[in-house]
Design a protein around this motif. Structure first.
Motif, PDB file in Angstrom:
ATOM      1  N   ASN A   1       0.836  -1.202   0.000  1.00  0.00           N
ATOM      2  CA  ASN A   1       0.000   0.000   0.000  1.00  0.00           C
ATOM      3  C   ASN A   1       0.872   1.252   0.000  1.00  0.00           C
ATOM      4  O   ASN A   1       1.590   1.514   0.962  1.00  0.00           O
ATOM      5  CB  ASN A   1      -0.899  -0.007   1.237  1.00  0.00           C
ATOM      6  N   PRO A   2       0.843   2.074  -1.059  1.00  0.00           N
ATOM      7  CA  PRO A   2       1.725   3.244  -1.134  1.00  0.00           C
ATOM      8  C   PRO A   2       1.307   4.363  -0.199  1.00  0.00           C
ATOM      9  O   PRO A   2       2.065   5.294   0.026  1.00  0.00           O
ATOM     10  CB  PRO A   2       1.598   3.680  -2.601  1.00  0.00           C
ATOM     11  N   HIS A   3       0.084   4.294   0.362  1.00  0.00           N
ATOM     12  CA  HIS A   3      -0.408   5.375   1.212  1.00  0.00           C
ATOM     13  C   HIS A   3      -0.158   5.106   2.691  1.00  0.00           C
ATOM     14  O   HIS A   3      -0.527   5.907   3.532  1.00  0.00           O
ATOM     15  CB  HIS A   3      -1.909   5.571   0.982  1.00  0.00           C
ATOM     16  N   ARG A   4       0.449   3.989   3.005  1.00  0.00           N
ATOM     17  CA  ARG A   4       0.672   3.666   4.400  1.00  0.00           C
ATOM     18  C   ARG A   4       1.755   4.567   4.982  1.00  0.00           C
ATOM     19  O   ARG A   4       2.767   4.841   4.353  1.00  0.00           O
ATOM     20  CB  ARG A   4       1.090   2.203   4.534  1.00  0.00           C
ATOM     21  N   GLY A   5       1.533   5.042   6.216  1.00  0.00           N
ATOM     22  CA  GLY A   5       2.463   5.972   6.835  1.00  0.00           C
ATOM     23  C   GLY A   5       3.760   5.303   7.255  1.00  0.00           C
ATOM     24  O   GLY A   5       3.871   4.090   7.341  1.00  0.00           O
ATOM     25  N   LYS A   6       4.755   6.136   7.542  1.00  0.00           N
ATOM     26  CA  LYS A   6       6.050   5.636   7.974  1.00  0.00           C
ATOM     27  C   LYS A   6       6.675   6.650   8.910  1.00  0.00           C
ATOM     28  O   LYS A   6       6.705   7.842   8.627  1.00  0.00           O
ATOM     29  CB  LYS A   6       6.965   5.399   6.767  1.00  0.00           C
ATOM     30  N   ASP A   7       7.187   6.162  10.052  1.00  0.00           N
ATOM     31  CA  ASP A   7       7.882   7.007  11.026  1.00  0.00           C
ATOM     32  C   ASP A   7       7.023   8.188  11.470  1.00  0.00           C
ATOM     33  O   ASP A   7       7.546   9.253  11.793  1.00  0.00           O
ATOM     34  CB  ASP A   7       9.202   7.537  10.443  1.00  0.00           C
ATOM     35  N   GLY A   8       5.717   8.034  11.500  1.00  0.00           N
ATOM     36  CA  GLY A   8       4.855   9.156  11.853  1.00  0.00           C
ATOM     37  C   GLY A   8       4.497   9.159  13.329  1.00  0.00           C
ATOM     38  O   GLY A   8       4.388   8.115  13.959  1.00  0.00           O
ATOM     39  N   ILE A   9       4.334  10.360  13.903  1.00  0.00           N
ATOM     40  CA  ILE A   9       3.882  10.520  15.278  1.00  0.00           C
ATOM     41  C   ILE A   9       2.693  11.465  15.256  1.00  0.00           C
ATOM     42  O   ILE A   9       2.746  12.526  14.636  1.00  0.00           O
ATOM     43  CB  ILE A   9       4.990  11.102  16.178  1.00  0.00           C
ATOM     44  N   ALA A  10       1.618  11.080  15.916  1.00  0.00           N
ATOM     45  CA  ALA A  10       0.423  11.915  15.948  1.00  0.00           C
ATOM     46  C   ALA A  10      -0.035  12.082  17.386  1.00  0.00           C
ATOM     47  O   ALA A  10       0.181  11.209  18.229  1.00  0.00           O
ATOM     48  CB  ALA A  10      -0.696  11.294  15.107  1.00  0.00           C
ATOM     49  N   LEU A  11      -0.658  13.210  17.665  1.00  0.00           N
ATOM     50  CA  LEU A  11      -1.220  13.484  18.982  1.00  0.00           C
ATOM     51  C   LEU A  11      -2.705  13.747  18.820  1.00  0.00           C
ATOM     52  O   LEU A  11      -3.102  14.653  18.089  1.00  0.00           O
ATOM     53  CB  LEU A  11      -0.541  14.701  19.626  1.00  0.00           C
ATOM     54  N   LEU A  12      -3.525  12.942  19.483  1.00  0.00           N
ATOM     55  CA  LEU A  12      -4.970  13.113  19.447  1.00  0.00           C
ATOM     56  C   LEU A  12      -5.420  13.676  20.790  1.00  0.00           C
ATOM     57  O   LEU A  12      -5.068  13.140  21.839  1.00  0.00           O
ATOM     58  CB  LEU A  12      -5.667  11.777  19.181  1.00  0.00           C
ATOM     59  N   VAL A  13      -6.191  14.743  20.747  1.00  0.00           N
ATOM     60  CA  VAL A  13      -6.632  15.423  21.961  1.00  0.00           C
ATOM     61  C   VAL A  13      -8.144  15.319  22.072  1.00  0.00           C
ATOM     62  O   VAL A  13      -8.871  15.618  21.118  1.00  0.00           O
ATOM     63  CB  VAL A  13      -6.199  16.905  21.958  1.00  0.00           C
ATOM     64  N   ASN A  14      -8.606  14.895  23.230  1.00  0.00           N
ATOM     65  CA  ASN A  14     -10.041  14.816  23.474  1.00  0.00           C
ATOM     66  C   ASN A  14     -10.653  16.212  23.372  1.00  0.00           C
ATOM     67  O   ASN A  14     -10.157  17.156  23.991  1.00  0.00           O
ATOM     68  CB  ASN A  14     -10.286  14.237  24.873  1.00  0.00           C
ATOM     69  N   PRO A  15     -11.724  16.372  22.587  1.00  0.00           N
ATOM     70  CA  PRO A  15     -12.347  17.700  22.460  1.00  0.00           C
ATOM     71  C   PRO A  15     -12.796  18.280  23.796  1.00  0.00           C
ATOM     72  O   PRO A  15     -12.943  19.495  23.923  1.00  0.00           O
ATOM     73  CB  PRO A  15     -13.543  17.434  21.534  1.00  0.00           C
ATOM     74  N   ALA A  16     -13.006  17.405  24.796  1.00  0.00           N
ATOM     75  CA  ALA A  16     -13.447  17.889  26.106  1.00  0.00           C
ATOM     76  C   ALA A  16     -12.299  18.459  26.933  1.00  0.00           C
ATOM     77  O   ALA A  16     -12.534  19.037  27.994  1.00  0.00           O
ATOM     78  CB  ALA A  16     -14.126  16.755  26.876  1.00  0.00           C
ATOM     79  N   PHE A  17     -11.070  18.293  26.458  1.00  0.00           N
ATOM     80  CA  PHE A  17      -9.921  18.830  27.193  1.00  0.00           C
ATOM     81  C   PHE A  17      -9.949  20.352  27.105  1.00  0.00           C
ATOM     82  O   PHE A  17      -9.858  20.924  26.018  1.00  0.00           O
ATOM     83  CB  PHE A  17      -8.622  18.286  26.606  1.00  0.00           C
ATOM     84  N   LYS A  18     -10.069  21.018  28.249  1.00  0.00           N
ATOM     85  CA  LYS A  18     -10.362  22.454  28.256  1.00  0.00           C
ATOM     86  C   LYS A  18      -9.142  23.334  28.481  1.00  0.00           C
ATOM     87  O   LYS A  18      -9.277  24.560  28.550  1.00  0.00           O
ATOM     88  CB  LYS A  18     -11.406  22.753  29.330  1.00  0.00           C
ATOM     89  N   TYR A  19      -7.963  22.729  28.601  1.00  0.00           N
ATOM     90  CA  TYR A  19      -6.781  23.534  28.893  1.00  0.00           C
ATOM     91  C   TYR A  19      -5.985  23.810  27.612  1.00  0.00           C
ATOM     92  O   TYR A  19      -6.039  23.036  26.654  1.00  0.00           O
ATOM     93  CB  TYR A  19      -5.904  22.822  29.928  1.00  0.00           C
ATOM     94  N   PRO A  20      -5.227  24.897  27.582  1.00  0.00           N
ATOM     95  CA  PRO A  20      -4.481  25.247  26.365  1.00  0.00           C
ATOM     96  C   PRO A  20      -3.370  24.251  26.063  1.00  0.00           C
ATOM     97  O   PRO A  20      -2.737  23.707  26.970  1.00  0.00           O
ATOM     98  CB  PRO A  20      -3.911  26.637  26.687  1.00  0.00           C
ATOM     99  N   ILE A  21      -3.154  24.017  24.770  1.00  0.00           N
ATOM    100  CA  ILE A  21      -2.112  23.106  24.294  1.00  0.00           C
ATOM    101  C   ILE A  21      -1.204  23.876  23.346  1.00  0.00           C
ATOM    102  O   ILE A  21      -1.674  24.470  22.374  1.00  0.00           O
ATOM    103  CB  ILE A  21      -2.717  21.893  23.568  1.00  0.00           C
TER     104      ILE A  21
END
Length: 350
Positions: free
Chosen positions: A99-119
């Motif tokens: 699959n040519p679209h598969r990621g490699k060496d990637g890092i992602a951060l997912l934040v809960n929408p309910a998190f109310k503090y600044p990032i």
């Protein structure tokens, strides 16, 4: 209980007859082939056990009617391979490695929408940190490094990345490091091996007095399952003690990877505090529509003239101030002017 993945990996076709005498091949994971066949037979279905698509006698396409038996036997494997390639397009990514679209060496951060503090996302300048880390600060207090160190990196590069990784920023009180380090720390985490990468990481941990939460909360529990053996190479690390800390390594959530899904829950009291620890000032709001009333408008003018009467404000004089003392005097006058306007509006328009 956690256990290594089954060595019985892969897929195979299960062929069943149809009314038009052309069998249908269903692609089934090898782990479920026998169960699938048993269920099919119990429900009145049939399975063709001796159907071999690599044999010429299975070819039903009319365009091959003029082929000899020998020619059919020769062309059948190519037809079978073509069908397999079409099947691969419908298999999930871990099997379809092309699959040519598969990621490699990637890092992602997912934040809960309910998190109310600044990032705040930290943009690293050094190319090594830019490539192998993702850094954020939560509520100006908690510094988080998401780190991936692929197996291809040499020992010197590993040392450089760890040395460059900042363990503190202005105003931060705690630092959390998480990710796949591909480092095995042996008896320090209950792993069965201590690899060269582990020595680099262990020296860094010791020199910075860092806490490895795997050692405390999941000692000896593998984070990566592979046919060559299990290992502990994914970590949660911090520079301070957390409260009510729990580490879970899940084997009931598939990430389509040999790595297990891990969660760390904890409390950081300072994270819940405001950055400057001071209450927000209440914003004054004027109802300017009140000035449409002639009596209120007259009252506002009278109050404003009274407040500004003692002042002789020349804004151009700010550019001509010849001394710091003159500049301070001008600033005081402007502040008094602003305060006079504010008081007049507050008196008339609230």
């Amino acid at each position: 209980m956690l256990q290594p993945p089954s060595p019985n990996q892969g897929y195979e076709h299960v062929y069943i007859p149809t009314k038009v005498r052309l069998p249908v091949g269903i692609l089934v994971h090898k782990e479920f082939v026998e169960g699938f066949k048993a269920t099919l037979i119990n429900r009145g279905g049939q399975v063709i056990e001796d159907f071999d698509t690599r044999k010429g006698n299975t070819i039903q396409d009319p365009k091959y009617d003029d082929y000899t038996e020998h020619q059919r036997d020769q062309i059948a494997p190519y037809i079978h391979q073509s069908r397999l390639e079409k099947s691969l397009r419908h298999i999930r990514e871990p099997v379809n490695s092309s699959n040519p679209h598969r990621g490699k060496d990637g890092i992602a951060l997912l934040v809960n929408p309910a998190f109310k503090y600044p990032i705040h996302h930290i943009q690293h300048e050094h190319p090594l940190l830019t490539k192998f880390t993702l850094t954020v600060i939560l509520n100006h207090k908690l510094l988080i490094h998401c780190l991936y160190l692929p197996p291809s990196l040499d020992s010197e590069t590993i040392d450089d990345i760890l040395a460059l990784l900042p363990l503190q920023y202005h105003s931060t009180t705690s630092t959390l490091i998480c990710g796949d380090l591909n480092a095995r720390l042996g008896s320090h985490t209950g792993d069965s091996s201590f690899n060269p990468r582990g020595r680099n990481v262990w020296n860094w941990l010791q020199s910075n007095n860092l806490i490895v939460w795997n050692s405390r909360l999941s000692f000896g529990q593998p984070t990566n399952y592979h046919f060559q053996g299990n290992s502990i190479i994914d970590y949660f690390i911090s520079d301070t003690e957390f409260q009510s800390t729990q580490l879970a390594i899940r084997d009931d959530r598939s990430l389509s990877s040999t790595h297990k899904f891990m969660t760390l829950t904890f409390e950081v009291p300072s994270l819940l505090q405001r950055y400057d620890d001071s209450p927000l000032p209440q914003r004054l709001q004027w109802n300017l529509d009140k000035l449409k009333n002639k009596n209120i408008c007259h009252q506002y003018r009278t109050t404003l003239e009274h407040n500004l009467g003692p002042l002789d404000v020349d804004f151009n004089s700010l550019h001509d101030s010849s001394s710091a003392r003159n500049l301070i005097d001008r600033v005081v006058e402007i502040f008094s002017f602003s305060q006079g306007v504010l008081d007049a509006g507050s008196y008339s328009c609230f």
